[in-house]
Design a protein around this motif. Structure first.
Motif, short mmCIF file in Angstrom:
data_model
loop_
_atom_site.label_atom_id
_atom_site.label_comp_id
_atom_site.label_asym_id
_atom_site.label_seq_id
_atom_site.Cartn_x
_atom_site.Cartn_y
_atom_site.Cartn_z
N ILE A 57 0.65 -0.76 -0.14
CA ILE A 57 0.03 -0.51 -0.42
C ILE A 57 0.78 1.02 -0.14
CG2 ILE A 57 -2.03 -0.89 1.31
CD1 ILE A 57 -1.12 0.52 3.79
N ASP A 58 1.95 1.03 -0.38
CA ASP A 58 3.29 2.15 -0.84
C ASP A 58 2.24 3.56 -1.46
OD1 ASP A 58 3.06 0.21 -2.73
OD2 ASP A 58 5.06 1.69 -3.86
N GLN A 59 2.37 3.28 -2.53
CA GLN A 59 1.16 4.06 -2.86
C GLN A 59 0.23 5.52 -2.44
OE1 GLN A 59 2.07 5.33 -6.46
NE2 GLN A 59 3.81 3.68 -5.73
N HIS A 60 -0.83 4.80 -1.37
CA HIS A 60 -1.65 4.96 -0.49
C HIS A 60 -0.78 6.13 0.46
CE1 HIS A 60 -4.66 1.50 -0.57
NE2 HIS A 60 -3.71 1.38 -2.19
N ASP A 97 2.87 6.20 -8.80
CA ASP A 97 3.37 5.43 -9.75
C ASP A 97 3.06 4.31 -10.61
OD1 ASP A 97 5.43 6.67 -9.22
OD2 ASP A 97 6.01 5.25 -7.49
N ILE A 98 1.90 3.83 -9.80
CA ILE A 98 1.24 3.50 -10.85
C ILE A 98 -0.10 3.31 -11.11
CG2 ILE A 98 2.41 0.93 -11.42
CD1 ILE A 98 1.07 -0.20 -9.16
N PRO A 99 -1.18 2.53 -11.32
CA PRO A 99 -2.87 3.11 -11.39
C PRO A 99 -3.08 2.72 -10.00
CG PRO A 99 -2.97 2.69 -13.27
CD PRO A 99 -1.13 2.28 -12.60
N THR A 100 -3.89 2.69 -9.06
CA THR A 100 -4.11 1.66 -8.09
C THR A 100 -5.40 2.05 -8.06
OG1 THR A 100 -4.67 1.60 -4.95
CG2 THR A 100 -2.26 3.14 -6.05
N VAL A 101 -6.47 1.15 -7.72
CA VAL A 101 -7.85 1.51 -7.28
C VAL A 101 -8.36 1.59 -6.27
CG1 VAL A 101 -9.82 -0.20 -7.81
CG2 VAL A 101 -8.06 -0.27 -8.59
N THR A 102 -7.59 1.31 -4.94
CA THR A 102 -8.19 1.70 -3.72
C THR A 102 -7.19 2.54 -2.37
OG1 THR A 102 -6.74 -0.26 -2.61
CG2 THR A 102 -8.77 -1.07 -2.65
N GLY A 103 -5.70 2.77 -3.69
CA GLY A 103 -5.35 3.59 -3.66
C GLY A 103 -5.64 4.78 -4.12
N THR A 140 -8.36 -7.67 -14.87
CA THR A 140 -7.77 -9.07 -14.04
C THR A 140 -9.05 -9.94 -13.50
OG1 THR A 140 -6.30 -9.61 -12.14
CG2 THR A 140 -7.13 -7.67 -11.79
N ASP A 141 -9.52 -9.23 -12.94
CA ASP A 141 -10.98 -9.94 -12.07
C ASP A 141 -11.59 -10.67 -13.27
OD1 ASP A 141 -10.07 -8.72 -9.63
OD2 ASP A 141 -11.55 -7.66 -9.32
N MET A 142 -11.82 -11.04 -14.84
CA MET A 142 -11.92 -11.65 -15.34
C MET A 142 -11.04 -13.04 -15.55
SD MET A 142 -15.65 -11.44 -15.42
CE MET A 142 -15.34 -12.52 -16.50
N THR A 197 -0.68 -8.91 -16.27
CA THR A 197 -0.31 -7.92 -16.33
C THR A 197 -0.17 -7.74 -14.25
OG1 THR A 197 -1.10 -6.33 -16.70
CG2 THR A 197 -0.21 -7.90 -18.52
N ILE A 198 -1.18 -7.54 -13.47
CA ILE A 198 -1.84 -6.76 -12.32
C ILE A 198 -1.26 -7.47 -11.36
CG2 ILE A 198 -3.65 -5.20 -10.78
CD1 ILE A 198 -3.44 -4.76 -14.20
N PHE A 199 -1.29 -8.95 -10.83
CA PHE A 199 -0.62 -9.46 -9.70
C PHE A 199 -0.05 -10.27 -10.00
CE2 PHE A 199 -4.61 -7.82 -7.97
CZ PHE A 199 -4.44 -7.01 -7.52
N LEU A 216 -11.05 -15.97 -4.72
CA LEU A 216 -12.07 -15.86 -5.13
C LEU A 216 -12.94 -16.03 -6.41
CD1 LEU A 216 -15.62 -14.32 -4.51
CD2 LEU A 216 -14.77 -12.11 -5.16
N ARG A 217 -11.57 -15.39 -7.55
CA ARG A 217 -12.25 -15.46 -9.37
C ARG A 217 -11.57 -17.01 -9.61
NH1 ARG A 217 -15.84 -11.38 -8.38
NH2 ARG A 217 -14.97 -9.51 -7.49
N ALA A 218 -10.45 -17.24 -8.68
CA ALA A 218 -10.07 -18.57 -9.64
C ALA A 218 -11.73 -19.20 -8.61
CB ALA A 218 -8.86 -18.94 -8.51
#
Ligand code: EPU
Length: 421
Positions: A123-126, A161-167, A305-307, A327-329, A371-373
């Motif tokens: 969570i460095d970006q947050h 530095d990278i787009p983060t959703v929760t950040g 990534t969630d799909m 590329t996300i996780f 979850l998605r797996a």
């Protein structure tokens, strides 16, 4: 612990309603911490993650009650703005209380979420954003302790530095009550970020540009409570779209905003699936064979990534070879060994999985890992020969409301077996 048993071979047909979006509801519920008074959130999915978040809000002196698809939060002053390990470890999204707490109280102590099955997820970006806004940050004993010496956060220009959703969501909430104009550059563009901005603006905030990669927030002194119906879950919708395509079905996925699913729709069409807007939903029909297509996950509006796991199952049945790149996780291929046990032919090299289409999958006992797996294993079970039993479905219950009921409504042979180890 519950398991889900599926007997494969049924074509899915009919209408499936889509629930409220988990990843929109979670930040929005956290944003209620920004204002005292009675908040009302409608169309909230009945999921374990929402229950966990209500527990956390109650721990923070709020009165959060979750009943009949609604969460009512009576916002009250927080005496001790601490999110303890016991609650954060159950759900990473608990970190979304950080921005609202620091904005409102000038301090917060939140357990570090740590890594999870799909990756390290720092969570460095947050934290960098909060620091630029005048917060002092200390990491000790597994907790992040944030203190704003001036009491109120100051506006800043923050370049991710990278787009983060929760950040992005955390800093949007933080900036809503900060002094001055904050700019978030390289912000996440996900529809859930836009939905949070809509809610913040209903509460009296000034957020502009959500949905683009530059978000501007003019801070205000206080916000008021809100009544809001949560938008539909695009990932749940996408999962049913893939399930319908997988079984050569004909399904109306009701209540989905197709513009949120453009990347998935384009890949489904390229694979030979008909995707048509119909009223407030989308109709999925597949009659011909599936063609192999390549997919690379990316931040929105790229392929989500969630799909990825669900789409990979579809490619197991396609003619030819498909390359799926994550590329996300860094560790989001845990479904691969389980799918291979069902007869799939998937080879992983680094971040890319090469899927060679097969004629059939075989039912097996498989283990859900995230979850998605889990969702991908259920979809595989729908077409596999014989019986599939998916274990550890608590992952599934974190993100899919009544999945076995919804799939059974479309004609699947599926049941939940309660309490098996
Ligand atoms: N990252 C950093 N530093 C940060 C923040 C993120 O390096 O400070 C990295 C992450 O490790 C990852 C990438 O940035 O490699 C993107 O992560 P992001 O922060 O966007 O993910 P998130 O906000 O933790 C949300 C969803 C996830 C979804 C991702 C990507 C919520 C509650 N969670 O997570 O949803 O996969 O965005 O779209 O909104 C799910 O629902 O199954 C799920 C995992």
């Amino acid at each position: 612990m519950d398991n889900i048993r599926i007997v494969g071979g049924r074509r899915l047909e009919g209408v499936v309603p889509i629930s409220g979006a988990k990843n929109a509801a979670l930040p929005i519920l956290c944003a209620s911490l920004l204002a005292e008074g009675e908040h009302r959130f409608r169309n909230v999915p009945e999921l374990q993650d929402i229950k966990t978040l209500c527990e956390l809000l109650n721990h923070l002196d709020q009165e959060a009650v979750f009943e009949n698809g609604e969460v009512r939060v009576l916002g009250r002053p927080v005496s001790d703005p601490t999110a303890p390990y016991e609650l954060v470890k159950k759900m990473r999204a608990s970190v979304l209380v950080l921005g609202p707490l620091v904005a409102r109280y000038g301090r917060a102590v939140v357990s570090l979420p740590g890594g999870c099955a799909i990756g390290a997820r720092p969570i460095d970006q947050h934290l960098k954003g909060l620091e630029l806004m005048g917060a002092e940050i200390e990491l000790a004993h597994g907790y992040v302790r944030v203190e704003v010496p001036r009491g109120r956060l100051q506006a800043a220009e923050i370049v991710f530095d990278i787009p983060t959703v929760t950040g992005t969501e955390n800093l949007m909430c933080a900036a809503a009550l900060a002094e001055g104009r904050t700019t978030l550059v390289n912000a996440a563009r996900e529809p859930e970020v836009e939905e949070l901005a809509r809610v913040l603006n209903k509460m009296g905030a000034n957020v502009f540009g959500a949905g683009t990669d530059v978000i501007v927030i003019d801070g205000v002194e206080s916000l008021h409570p809100v009544d809001h119906a949560i938008m539909p879950d695009r990932i749940e919708a996408g999962t049913y779209m893939v399930a319908a395509a997988m079984t050569a079905g004909n399904v109306l996925v009701e209540g989905v905003q197709l513009e949120h699913l453009e990347a998935l729709s384009a890949k489904l069409r390229a694979a030979g699936v008909d995707v048509e807007r119909e009223g407030s939903g989308v109709r999925i029909v597949r009659e011909g064979p599936l063609r192999a297509v390549d997919v690379t996950t990316a931040p929105h509006p790229g392929f989500p990534t969630d799909m990825q796991a669900q789409f990979m199952v579809l490619m197991c049945f396609a003619e030819g070879q498909s390359r799926i790149t994550e590329t996300i996780f860094e560790n989001r291929f845990m479904h691969v060994p389980e799918l291979n046990r069902m007869g799939a032919q998937i080879d992983v090299h680094g971040r890319t999985a090469t899927v060679t289409g097969v004629r059939a999958l075989q039912g097996a006992n498989v283990m859900a890992t995230d979850l998605r797996a889990s969702a991908s294993l259920i979809i595989a079970g729908l077409v596999a020969d014989g019986e599939t039993e998916v274990r550890r479905v608590y992952h599934l219950d974190r993100g899919y409301e009544h999945i076995e009921r919804k799939l059974a409504g479309l004609g699947a042979r599926i049941e939940r077996i309660r309490g098996k180890l």
